[in-house]
Design a protein around this motif. Structure first.
Motif, PDB file in Angstrom:
ATOM      1  N   ALA A 376     -80.626  27.990 -32.652  1.00  0.00           N
ATOM      2  CA  ALA A 376     -79.452  26.970 -32.554  1.00  0.00           C
ATOM      3  C   ALA A 376     -78.356  27.394 -31.443  1.00  0.00           C
ATOM      4  O   ALA A 376     -77.366  26.435 -31.249  1.00  0.00           O
ATOM      5  CB  ALA A 376     -78.694  27.059 -34.053  1.00  0.00           C
ATOM      6  N   LEU A 377     -78.370  28.440 -30.904  1.00  0.00           N
ATOM      7  CA  LEU A 377     -77.414  28.843 -30.071  1.00  0.00           C
ATOM      8  C   LEU A 377     -77.682  28.101 -28.324  1.00  0.00           C
ATOM      9  O   LEU A 377     -77.064  28.134 -27.657  1.00  0.00           O
ATOM     10  CB  LEU A 377     -77.531  30.179 -29.790  1.00  0.00           C
ATOM     11  N   ILE A 378     -79.076  27.668 -28.356  1.00  0.00           N
ATOM     12  CA  ILE A 378     -79.504  27.041 -27.160  1.00  0.00           C
ATOM     13  C   ILE A 378     -78.469  25.774 -27.033  1.00  0.00           C
ATOM     14  O   ILE A 378     -78.217  24.899 -27.471  1.00  0.00           O
ATOM     15  CB  ILE A 378     -80.759  26.371 -27.233  1.00  0.00           C
ATOM     16  N   GLY A 379     -77.816  25.837 -25.579  1.00  0.00           N
ATOM     17  CA  GLY A 379     -76.974  24.771 -25.274  1.00  0.00           C
ATOM     18  C   GLY A 379     -75.584  25.241 -25.567  1.00  0.00           C
ATOM     19  O   GLY A 379     -74.647  24.588 -24.864  1.00  0.00           O
ATOM     20  N   ARG A 380     -75.271  26.135 -26.149  1.00  0.00           N
ATOM     21  CA  ARG A 380     -73.863  26.584 -26.629  1.00  0.00           C
ATOM     22  C   ARG A 380     -73.366  27.324 -25.062  1.00  0.00           C
ATOM     23  O   ARG A 380     -74.222  27.993 -24.466  1.00  0.00           O
ATOM     24  CB  ARG A 380     -74.032  27.674 -27.581  1.00  0.00           C
ATOM     25  N   VAL A 381     -72.170  27.424 -25.045  1.00  0.00           N
ATOM     26  CA  VAL A 381     -71.344  28.109 -23.945  1.00  0.00           C
ATOM     27  C   VAL A 381     -70.564  29.351 -24.487  1.00  0.00           C
ATOM     28  O   VAL A 381     -70.045  29.112 -25.640  1.00  0.00           O
ATOM     29  CB  VAL A 381     -70.243  27.143 -23.359  1.00  0.00           C
ATOM     30  N   GLY A 382     -70.940  30.380 -23.951  1.00  0.00           N
ATOM     31  CA  GLY A 382     -70.091  31.476 -24.436  1.00  0.00           C
ATOM     32  C   GLY A 382     -69.578  32.354 -23.134  1.00  0.00           C
ATOM     33  O   GLY A 382     -69.191  31.552 -21.878  1.00  0.00           O
ATOM     34  N   GLU A 383     -69.377  33.532 -22.961  1.00  0.00           N
ATOM     35  CA  GLU A 383     -68.849  34.465 -21.985  1.00  0.00           C
ATOM     36  C   GLU A 383     -69.400  35.765 -21.809  1.00  0.00           C
ATOM     37  O   GLU A 383     -69.686  36.511 -22.673  1.00  0.00           O
ATOM     38  CB  GLU A 383     -67.192  34.613 -22.331  1.00  0.00           C
ATOM     39  N   ALA A 384     -69.637  36.036 -20.499  1.00  0.00           N
ATOM     40  CA  ALA A 384     -69.973  37.325 -20.238  1.00  0.00           C
ATOM     41  C   ALA A 384     -69.076  38.372 -20.441  1.00  0.00           C
ATOM     42  O   ALA A 384     -67.993  38.270 -19.992  1.00  0.00           O
ATOM     43  CB  ALA A 384     -70.705  37.222 -18.882  1.00  0.00           C
ATOM     44  N   ARG A 385     -69.491  39.303 -21.402  1.00  0.00           N
ATOM     45  CA  ARG A 385     -68.496  40.452 -21.777  1.00  0.00           C
ATOM     46  C   ARG A 385     -68.729  41.450 -20.671  1.00  0.00           C
ATOM     47  O   ARG A 385     -67.745  42.486 -20.719  1.00  0.00           O
ATOM     48  CB  ARG A 385     -68.610  40.731 -22.975  1.00  0.00           C
ATOM     49  N   THR A 386     -69.857  41.842 -20.206  1.00  0.00           N
ATOM     50  CA  THR A 386     -70.313  42.718 -19.159  1.00  0.00           C
ATOM     51  C   THR A 386     -71.076  42.186 -18.028  1.00  0.00           C
ATOM     52  O   THR A 386     -71.361  41.048 -18.137  1.00  0.00           O
ATOM     53  CB  THR A 386     -71.244  43.725 -19.663  1.00  0.00           C
ATOM     54  N   ASP A 387     -71.087  42.753 -16.943  1.00  0.00           N
ATOM     55  CA  ASP A 387     -71.777  42.180 -15.875  1.00  0.00           C
ATOM     56  C   ASP A 387     -73.218  42.152 -16.350  1.00  0.00           C
ATOM     57  O   ASP A 387     -73.675  43.128 -16.760  1.00  0.00           O
ATOM     58  CB  ASP A 387     -71.462  43.440 -14.681  1.00  0.00           C
ATOM     59  N   LEU A 388     -73.880  40.896 -15.856  1.00  0.00           N
ATOM     60  CA  LEU A 388     -75.228  40.928 -16.047  1.00  0.00           C
ATOM     61  C   LEU A 388     -75.871  41.187 -14.684  1.00  0.00           C
ATOM     62  O   LEU A 388     -75.942  40.569 -13.668  1.00  0.00           O
ATOM     63  CB  LEU A 388     -75.473  39.342 -16.530  1.00  0.00           C
ATOM     64  N   HIS A 389     -76.800  42.079 -14.585  1.00  0.00           N
ATOM     65  CA  HIS A 389     -77.668  42.783 -13.686  1.00  0.00           C
ATOM     66  C   HIS A 389     -78.889  42.781 -13.827  1.00  0.00           C
ATOM     67  O   HIS A 389     -79.654  43.866 -13.576  1.00  0.00           O
ATOM     68  CB  HIS A 389     -76.887  44.092 -13.251  1.00  0.00           C
ATOM     69  N   PRO A 390     -79.855  42.070 -14.308  1.00  0.00           N
ATOM     70  CA  PRO A 390     -79.299  40.764 -14.845  1.00  0.00           C
ATOM     71  C   PRO A 390     -79.241  40.689 -16.204  1.00  0.00           C
ATOM     72  O   PRO A 390     -78.933  39.631 -16.819  1.00  0.00           O
ATOM     73  CB  PRO A 390     -80.465  39.846 -14.535  1.00  0.00           C
ATOM     74  N   ILE A 391     -79.243  42.176 -16.960  1.00  0.00           N
ATOM     75  CA  ILE A 391     -79.239  42.072 -18.355  1.00  0.00           C
ATOM     76  C   ILE A 391     -77.753  42.707 -18.769  1.00  0.00           C
ATOM     77  O   ILE A 391     -77.206  43.604 -18.026  1.00  0.00           O
ATOM     78  CB  ILE A 391     -80.122  42.883 -19.125  1.00  0.00           C
ATOM     79  N   ALA A 403     -78.097  39.463 -23.284  1.00  0.00           N
ATOM     80  CA  ALA A 403     -78.533  38.258 -22.853  1.00  0.00           C
ATOM     81  C   ALA A 403     -79.171  38.639 -21.164  1.00  0.00           C
ATOM     82  O   ALA A 403     -78.732  40.008 -20.668  1.00  0.00           O
ATOM     83  CB  ALA A 403     -77.366  37.485 -22.357  1.00  0.00           C
ATOM     84  N   GLU A 404     -79.961  37.874 -20.798  1.00  0.00           N
ATOM     85  CA  GLU A 404     -80.431  38.188 -19.378  1.00  0.00           C
ATOM     86  C   GLU A 404     -80.144  36.903 -18.387  1.00  0.00           C
ATOM     87  O   GLU A 404     -80.502  35.899 -19.033  1.00  0.00           O
ATOM     88  CB  GLU A 404     -81.962  38.320 -19.371  1.00  0.00           C
ATOM     89  N   SER A 405     -79.643  37.130 -17.456  1.00  0.00           N
ATOM     90  CA  SER A 405     -79.284  36.068 -16.616  1.00  0.00           C
ATOM     91  C   SER A 405     -80.411  35.500 -15.747  1.00  0.00           C
ATOM     92  O   SER A 405     -81.414  36.350 -15.446  1.00  0.00           O
ATOM     93  CB  SER A 405     -78.141  36.487 -15.386  1.00  0.00           C
ATOM     94  N   GLU A 406     -80.735  34.146 -15.445  1.00  0.00           N
ATOM     95  CA  GLU A 406     -81.747  33.562 -14.674  1.00  0.00           C
ATOM     96  C   GLU A 406     -81.271  33.169 -13.283  1.00  0.00           C
ATOM     97  O   GLU A 406     -81.743  32.398 -12.566  1.00  0.00           O
ATOM     98  CB  GLU A 406     -82.034  32.304 -15.269  1.00  0.00           C
ATOM     99  N   THR A 407     -79.741  33.467 -13.324  1.00  0.00           N
ATOM    100  CA  THR A 407     -79.207  32.909 -12.044  1.00  0.00           C
ATOM    101  C   THR A 407     -78.751  34.216 -11.041  1.00  0.00           C
ATOM    102  O   THR A 407     -77.729  33.938 -10.538  1.00  0.00           O
ATOM    103  CB  THR A 407     -77.994  31.895 -12.121  1.00  0.00           C
ATOM    104  N   GLY A 408     -79.328  35.303 -11.339  1.00  0.00           N
ATOM    105  CA  GLY A 408     -78.789  36.545 -10.455  1.00  0.00           C
ATOM    106  C   GLY A 408     -77.605  37.096 -11.244  1.00  0.00           C
ATOM    107  O   GLY A 408     -77.228  36.730 -12.711  1.00  0.00           O
ATOM    108  N   MET A 409     -76.880  37.857 -10.454  1.00  0.00           N
ATOM    109  CA  MET A 409     -75.818  38.704 -11.179  1.00  0.00           C
ATOM    110  C   MET A 409     -74.847  37.809 -11.608  1.00  0.00           C
ATOM    111  O   MET A 409     -74.049  36.806 -10.708  1.00  0.00           O
ATOM    112  CB  MET A 409     -75.203  39.476 -10.096  1.00  0.00           C
ATOM    113  N   ILE A 410     -73.985  37.992 -12.746  1.00  0.00           N
ATOM    114  CA  ILE A 410     -72.911  37.242 -13.358  1.00  0.00           C
ATOM    115  C   ILE A 410     -71.931  38.258 -13.710  1.00  0.00           C
ATOM    116  O   ILE A 410     -72.231  39.067 -14.435  1.00  0.00           O
ATOM    117  CB  ILE A 410     -73.486  36.448 -14.567  1.00  0.00           C
TER     118      ILE A 410
END
Length: 451
Positions: A376-391, A403-410
């Protein structure tokens, strides 16, 4: 000679000052009872007698306007008045007031009895709890008891007063204030409280076997209204109020049961039901009506689960209204106000509307696609609380997720959108609003919890 004039003037001033001080110190306690005689009236009267005794007032005035009350309660009120250590004057007022049924005995129990013009007294024949005529044997027994009681109260007023008082019990005879005064049933007629105090001044009454002369001319009237608790309980003895409280209490309890964990709805429901129970306990009721109302509530609840979509609610509404009308069926010669059909109908429709709203929400929930779990979370928007490298950790839907980033570092604090789920790990990408949209990035969520 001049010296004698001065002394005479001084003595007159002293005497006048003493008289004025004595007059100003005189007070009468004014109690007021409107409506049927209920247990609250007994508590109110007891409190008034105690206050009058403590404050040393000249007398108690009980202003009365009542259609009557229950026999045992009436006899208790009579006993309290007769045993009062402070003179008690019963004043049937204002114009148009009555001292009906049990009010007749209460009026005659006073050390003195006065009435306002255009008032009435009498019709003291006993009836059953539903206002019906008693069986012949029981009726005769109760009448004889009341006649003996009313004779003892009226015998000091003369044979005509006794005859009229007995007729009030035996044949429900009622008379006007002028007729009662002519027969000696009462002591006088007063147009106003001030007129009453003027007429009472100098009267001698017997209080607990001791003569006492009243000094009421120019006395200050000290009102003693019912306190908030007495006023509420006295107002509860009304079928319209009891029915509304019963309906609110039931709905509040059902809200609490359907959403456990709170306390406001449950508290309101319990209080309303207790207040309604007090009123029903004093009022003459037909318990078949309460059974019909219980059946109606069961039908309301069943309609929430049943596929009838409102049919049971409609039947329940009709049953609830019928139960209310049966519970508080209008009875002849009852001292209590009747139930308004408009109140019964309006309360029933309000109950139907409440349960109809619940049924509609239940149907809406049944038609809504079922979405459960982390998908049910698919499509929801949240916020990165730590840097994603990519996890890293993201905050979405009020919880922290791995979470794991699909677009590189966030970087931390960047809005992210969930695009997939692998077990308990979310796949995310940086969220960018559409180019044509002026929608700002979602505000950071404050509440955190672990997952």
């Amino acid at each position: 000679m001049r010296r004698f004039l001065w002394w005479g003037w001084i003595l007159w001033l002293v005497a006048w000052g003493s008289w004025a001080q004595e007059t100003a110190a005189r007070r009468v306690l004014w109690l007021r009872v409107e409506g049927a005689l209920t247990p609250v009236v007994a508590d109110y009267l007891r409190r008034g007698i105690q206050i009058a005794q403590d404050q040393g007032v000249e007398a108690i005035i009980l202003q009365l306007n009542t259609p009557g009350g229950e026999v045992n309660l009436t006899l208790r009120l009579v006993s309290m008045i007769r045993e009062s250590p402070v003179p008690m004057i019963v004043y049937v007022a204002p114009r148009g007031a009555i001292a009906g049924s049990a009010g007749t005995l209460v009026t005659l129990a006073g050390h003195l009895a006065w009435m306002a013009p255009e008032t009435a007294i009498g019709a003291a024949s006993p009836v059953g709890g539903q206002g019906e005529d008693l069986p012949e044997t029981l009726s005769q027994k109760v009448k004889e008891i009341l006649k003996a009681q009313i004779r003892s109260l009226a015998e000091r007023r003369g044979p005509k007063a006794v005859e009229l008082a007995e007729a009030a019990v035996e044949s429900a005879k009622a008379v006007s204030a002028r007729e009662a005064l002519t027969a000696g049933l009462i002591d006088g007629i007063a147009d106003s409280p001030e007129d009453l105090l003027r007429q009472l001044d100098g009267r001698t009454v017997s209080v607990q076997g001791q003569p006492r002369t009243l000094r009421t001319q120019g006395a200050a009237i000290v009102p003693l209204p019912m306190n908030i608790v007495e006023e509420i309980l006295h107002r509860l003895v009304d079928p319209n109020v009891a029915l509304i409280l019963l309906a609110i209490g039931v709905q509040a309890i059902l809200i609490e049961l359907s959403n456990p964990g709170g306390w406001v709805a449950g508290f309101i429901g319990v209080v309303c039901l207790l207040l309604a129970a007090y009123g029903i306990g004093v009022l003459p009721v037909n318990w078949l009506g309460l059974l019909l109302m219980a059946v109606a509530i069961i039908l309301f609840i069943l309609d929430i689960k049943a596929p009838t979509h409102g049919a049971l609610t409609a039947v329940g509404t009709a049953t609830f209204i019928a139960g209310a009308l049966v519970l508080f069926a209008p009875v002849a010669r009852s001292p209590f106000p009747p139930l308004s059909p408009w109140v019964a109908g309006g309360t029933g429709l309000a109950m139907a509307g409440f349960f109809g709203f619940i049924v509609a929400k239940a149907l809406q929930a049944q038609r809504r696609p079922s979405v459960m779990g982390v998908e049910a979370l698919i499509g929801r928007v949240g916020e990165a609380r730590t840097d994603l490298h990519p996890i890293g950790m993201v905050h979405v839907a009020g919880e922290l997720w791995t979470a794991e980033s699909e677009t590189g570092m966030i970087a931390a604090g960047t809005p992210v959108q969930i695009v997939g789920v692998e077990g308990l790990r979310l796949r995310v990408r940086k969220w960018m609003p559409p180019a044509s949209s002026s929608i700002p990035a979602p505000a950071p969520e404050q509440q955190e919890s672990g997952s």
